[in-house]
Design a protein around this motif. Structure first.
Motif, PDB file in Angstrom:
ATOM      1  N   ILE A   1      23.997 -17.636 -22.340  1.00  0.00           N
ATOM      2  CA  ILE A   1      23.100 -19.153 -22.754  1.00  0.00           C
ATOM      3  C   ILE A   1      24.000 -20.580 -22.622  1.00  0.00           C
ATOM      4  CG2 ILE A   1      21.382 -19.009 -23.885  1.00  0.00           C
ATOM      5  CD1 ILE A   1      22.901 -20.106 -26.655  1.00  0.00           C
ATOM      6  N   MET A   2      25.618 -19.499 -22.494  1.00  0.00           N
ATOM      7  CA  MET A   2      26.671 -20.603 -22.877  1.00  0.00           C
ATOM      8  C   MET A   2      28.009 -21.532 -21.362  1.00  0.00           C
ATOM      9  SD  MET A   2      29.627 -18.339 -25.029  1.00  0.00           S
ATOM     10  CE  MET A   2      29.539 -18.021 -26.652  1.00  0.00           C
TER      11      MET A   2
ATOM     12  N   ARG B   1      23.216 -26.070 -31.128  1.00  0.00           N
ATOM     13  CA  ARG B   1      23.183 -25.241 -32.621  1.00  0.00           C
ATOM     14  C   ARG B   1      22.845 -23.679 -31.780  1.00  0.00           C
ATOM     15  NH1 ARG B   1      19.779 -28.851 -37.008  1.00  0.00           N
ATOM     16  NH2 ARG B   1      21.092 -30.794 -36.497  1.00  0.00           N
ATOM     17  N   LEU B   2      22.296 -23.660 -30.910  1.00  0.00           N
ATOM     18  CA  LEU B   2      22.088 -21.688 -30.813  1.00  0.00           C
ATOM     19  C   LEU B   2      23.612 -21.569 -30.266  1.00  0.00           C
ATOM     20  CD1 LEU B   2      20.556 -19.462 -30.624  1.00  0.00           C
ATOM     21  CD2 LEU B   2      19.509 -20.127 -28.168  1.00  0.00           C
ATOM     22  N   LEU B   3      24.290 -22.638 -29.600  1.00  0.00           N
ATOM     23  CA  LEU B   3      25.491 -22.157 -28.630  1.00  0.00           C
ATOM     24  C   LEU B   3      26.728 -21.962 -29.849  1.00  0.00           C
ATOM     25  CD1 LEU B   3      27.389 -22.012 -25.980  1.00  0.00           C
ATOM     26  CD2 LEU B   3      27.016 -24.778 -26.437  1.00  0.00           C
ATOM     27  N   LEU B   4      26.282 -22.606 -30.481  1.00  0.00           N
ATOM     28  CA  LEU B   4      27.230 -22.454 -31.954  1.00  0.00           C
ATOM     29  C   LEU B   4      27.233 -21.362 -32.548  1.00  0.00           C
ATOM     30  CD1 LEU B   4      29.463 -24.421 -33.925  1.00  0.00           C
ATOM     31  CD2 LEU B   4      27.060 -25.150 -35.205  1.00  0.00           C
ATOM     32  N   LEU B   5      25.885 -20.944 -32.786  1.00  0.00           N
ATOM     33  CA  LEU B   5      25.862 -19.766 -33.356  1.00  0.00           C
ATOM     34  C   LEU B   5      26.208 -18.351 -32.206  1.00  0.00           C
ATOM     35  CD1 LEU B   5      24.641 -17.603 -35.791  1.00  0.00           C
ATOM     36  CD2 LEU B   5      21.580 -17.726 -34.392  1.00  0.00           C
ATOM     37  N   TYR B   6      26.043 -18.467 -31.491  1.00  0.00           N
ATOM     38  CA  TYR B   6      26.549 -17.747 -30.746  1.00  0.00           C
ATOM     39  C   TYR B   6      27.783 -17.598 -30.448  1.00  0.00           C
ATOM     40  CZ  TYR B   6      21.129 -16.522 -27.907  1.00  0.00           C
ATOM     41  OH  TYR B   6      20.269 -15.911 -28.135  1.00  0.00           O
ATOM     42  N   SER B   7      28.630 -18.217 -30.565  1.00  0.00           N
ATOM     43  CA  SER B   7      30.474 -18.295 -29.692  1.00  0.00           C
ATOM     44  C   SER B   7      30.240 -18.247 -31.288  1.00  0.00           C
ATOM     45  CB  SER B   7      30.319 -19.885 -30.299  1.00  0.00           C
ATOM     46  OG  SER B   7      30.187 -20.916 -31.148  1.00  0.00           O
ATOM     47  N   ILE B   8      30.029 -17.855 -32.137  1.00  0.00           N
ATOM     48  CA  ILE B   8      29.886 -17.442 -33.302  1.00  0.00           C
ATOM     49  C   ILE B   8      30.430 -15.827 -33.284  1.00  0.00           C
ATOM     50  CG2 ILE B   8      29.479 -17.021 -36.257  1.00  0.00           C
ATOM     51  CD1 ILE B   8      29.511 -20.032 -36.220  1.00  0.00           C
TER      52      ILE B   8
ATOM     53  N   ASN C   1      31.097 -29.696 -31.586  1.00  0.00           N
ATOM     54  CA  ASN C   1      30.903 -32.103 -31.620  1.00  0.00           C
ATOM     55  C   ASN C   1      29.267 -32.198 -30.830  1.00  0.00           C
ATOM     56  OD1 ASN C   1      33.009 -31.923 -32.337  1.00  0.00           O
ATOM     57  ND2 ASN C   1      34.001 -32.060 -30.200  1.00  0.00           N
ATOM     58  N   ASN C   2      28.119 -31.091 -30.610  1.00  0.00           N
ATOM     59  CA  ASN C   2      26.954 -31.857 -30.179  1.00  0.00           C
ATOM     60  C   ASN C   2      26.240 -31.137 -31.154  1.00  0.00           C
ATOM     61  OD1 ASN C   2      27.198 -32.960 -27.789  1.00  0.00           O
ATOM     62  ND2 ASN C   2      29.152 -31.418 -27.492  1.00  0.00           N
ATOM     63  N   ARG C   3      26.020 -30.875 -32.610  1.00  0.00           N
ATOM     64  CA  ARG C   3      24.986 -30.205 -33.074  1.00  0.00           C
ATOM     65  C   ARG C   3      23.862 -31.440 -33.360  1.00  0.00           C
ATOM     66  NH1 ARG C   3      29.669 -31.439 -36.307  1.00  0.00           N
ATOM     67  NH2 ARG C   3      29.192 -32.227 -38.411  1.00  0.00           N
TER      68      ARG C   3
ATOM     69  N   GLY D   1      17.384 -16.734 -24.850  1.00  0.00           N
ATOM     70  CA  GLY D   1      17.660 -18.179 -25.390  1.00  0.00           C
ATOM     71  C   GLY D   1      17.369 -19.493 -25.225  1.00  0.00           C
ATOM     72  N   THR D   2      16.785 -19.064 -23.616  1.00  0.00           N
ATOM     73  CA  THR D   2      15.737 -19.703 -23.337  1.00  0.00           C
ATOM     74  C   THR D   2      14.405 -20.333 -24.443  1.00  0.00           C
ATOM     75  OG1 THR D   2      15.888 -19.502 -20.972  1.00  0.00           O
ATOM     76  CG2 THR D   2      14.327 -20.884 -21.751  1.00  0.00           C
ATOM     77  N   PHE D   3      13.880 -19.109 -24.771  1.00  0.00           N
ATOM     78  CA  PHE D   3      12.652 -19.437 -25.568  1.00  0.00           C
ATOM     79  C   PHE D   3      12.658 -19.731 -26.837  1.00  0.00           C
ATOM     80  CE2 PHE D   3      10.893 -17.468 -29.546  1.00  0.00           C
ATOM     81  CZ  PHE D   3       9.344 -17.584 -29.369  1.00  0.00           C
ATOM     82  N   PHE D   4      14.492 -19.742 -27.796  1.00  0.00           N
ATOM     83  CA  PHE D   4      14.750 -20.105 -28.912  1.00  0.00           C
ATOM     84  C   PHE D   4      15.269 -21.585 -28.693  1.00  0.00           C
ATOM     85  CE2 PHE D   4      16.136 -15.326 -30.715  1.00  0.00           C
ATOM     86  CZ  PHE D   4      14.687 -15.729 -31.557  1.00  0.00           C
ATOM     87  N   MET D   5      15.666 -22.271 -27.044  1.00  0.00           N
ATOM     88  CA  MET D   5      15.579 -23.594 -27.566  1.00  0.00           C
ATOM     89  C   MET D   5      14.218 -24.434 -27.193  1.00  0.00           C
ATOM     90  SD  MET D   5      18.519 -23.703 -24.232  1.00  0.00           S
ATOM     91  CE  MET D   5      20.340 -23.161 -24.582  1.00  0.00           C
TER      92      MET D   5
END
Length: 424
Positions: A341-342, A304-311, A409-411, A293-297
């Motif tokens: 990463i959450m 947006r990464l958080l959005l994907l991971y939560s889904i 809300n933060n996307r 996750g740190t790399f993809f950020m």
């Protein structure tokens, strides 16, 4: 000297704290299974281990913030480490008196120390160094929390679980004298690991005491302390949303990790000796998820990464609820990668733009970790009522939906804006 080099040693020391509290938290699943067997506890009673740990975050987060406002980050860290060590040492009389409430009290004291440490270390690591890399730095430090999550279940399983414990029916069939002797033998297994850990934490406290650490001052910090700072921070939309999201996320994380061994036993009739390897794998995936996750950020906005991971986590949760056989355990273990990463991402987004409110916003978000004291007992009560542990993960599903809403809300916030505004 660049800012990064100036703060290198301080960052190393602070990062070590992420490992230590990650290690102690990830002993809890082993402790829950062990004490549940030793004291013949229901799922709800066993979940009180989590409640004792995480209720401390509710009571100590604001005092921790006040300590930092008045005396600085280093003072908060030293107080936190002292309580951490004291709680570890209290496991000795708890085991000697074979008292479950005593164990819960020791966990509460220990967790008071963890609360102060997390309230200090999470914002401190974000303000040490380049502001443009604050979120990445926090996720990297949290990766060592993930390393601890890999090591603790395996080492704890070897040192604490020992031989396969008796069932509740077997314990009930013993004479009173034999039952007390059995419980004494089982509880004595926890003394060694927590005693050693207590001495290690005391050594770390001495290292911090004799090390000069940079004290970061937010602008107008002095005036903030006396101007209703906590209410002012909570009025910020990102802070209030961060508090809610962190409450539900932590509740989900603690239940998933703490009851993984119990799930394997109840749903799949797996022994503790076998299931501890899945707990170790879950810790490894959690750690790997942090690094990935740190790399993809670097390329994807954190929200947006958080959005994907939560889904994805929610989909895996549906498999746990509706599936059967080993696929449910695989889904439960796989879920930990996407939870990784959450916490740091919710935290970093929550304090984004807080400026002079950073310490108070940090205290409020850390305070919301009390979700770990409330969500697991709620889910465990569903298990006790339904006699089906899979249904309890409906609560976890709701938690991931809340995280999804926070990320949604933060996307639209780009990674550059999130990272640059953390220290404004």
């Amino acid at each position: 000297m660049t800012q990064g080099k100036k703060y290198t040693f301080a960052i190393i020391l602070i990062t070590s704290l992420f490992f230590f509290w990650g290690f102690i938290h990830n002993l809890d699943p082993i402790l829950i299974k062990h004490l549940r067997s030793a004291f013949s506890l229901s799922h709800f009673q066993a979940s009180l281990v989590d409640s004792s740990v995480f209720v401390a975050y509710f009571f100590l987060a604001i005092p921790a913030g006040l300590i930092m406002q008045r005396y600085g980050y280093k003072a908060g860290i030293l107080v936190g480490l002292s309580l951490f060590a004291l709680g570890c040492f209290l496991f000795i009389p708890a085991a000697n008196t074979i008292s479950y409430p005593f164990f819960l009290g020791a966990l509460f004291v220990l967790s008071c120390g963890l609360t102060i440490l997390e309230t200090a270390a999470n914002p401190y690591i974000t303000v040490l160094g380049d502001p443009a890399k604050a979120t990445q730095r926090l996720n990297f430090a949290q990766s060592f929390n993930g390393l601890a999550a890999t090591l603790a279940p395996y080492l704890g399983g070897l040192l604490i679980l020992g031989d396969e414990p008796m069932s509740a029916d077997q314990v009930a069939a013993l004479t009173e004298e034999a039952r007390l002797a059995y419980i004494q033998a089982e509880t004595a297994l926890v003394k060694g690991p927590y005693l050693v850990l207590g001495f290690i934490i005391l050594f770390v406290a001495l290292l911090f005491f004799f090390t000069k650490l940079p004290e970061i001052k937010e602008e107008d910090d002095a005036s903030e302390a006396g101007s209703g700072g906590f209410l002012a921070a909570l009025k910020r939309k990102r802070v209030s949303w961060g508090v809610v999201a962190q409450f539900f996320y932590i509740g989900a994380q603690i239940y998933v990790f703490s009851f993984l061994l119990v799930f394997a036993e109840d749903a799949l009739h797996m022994s503790g000796k076998d299931s501890k390897y899945y707990a170790t794998l879950a810790g490894f995936l959690f750690m790997a998820g942090r690094f990935v996750g740190t790399f993809f950020m670097r390329y994807i906005a954190p929200a947006r990464l958080l959005l994907l991971y939560s889904i994805i986590a929610a989909i895996l949760c549906l498999v746990v609820i509706n599936g059967s056989g080993m696929i449910t355990l695989y889904a439960l273990v796989g879920m930990t990668f996407f939870m990784s990463i959450m916490f740091p991402t919710i935290f970093a987004l929550g304090i984004e733009g807080a400026g002079k409110h950073t310490k108070t916003a940090s205290s409020l978000i850390i305070m919301s970790i009390v979700g770990g004291a409330i969500i697991p007992p709620l889910a465990s009560h569903i298990t006790d009522l339904s006699h089906n542990i899979q249904l309890s993960y409906l609560v976890v599903l709701v938690c991931f939906i809340v995280v999804f809403l926070f990320a949604w809300n933060n996307r639209s916030v780009p990674v550059e804006e999130v990272e640059e505004e953390i220290n404004n």
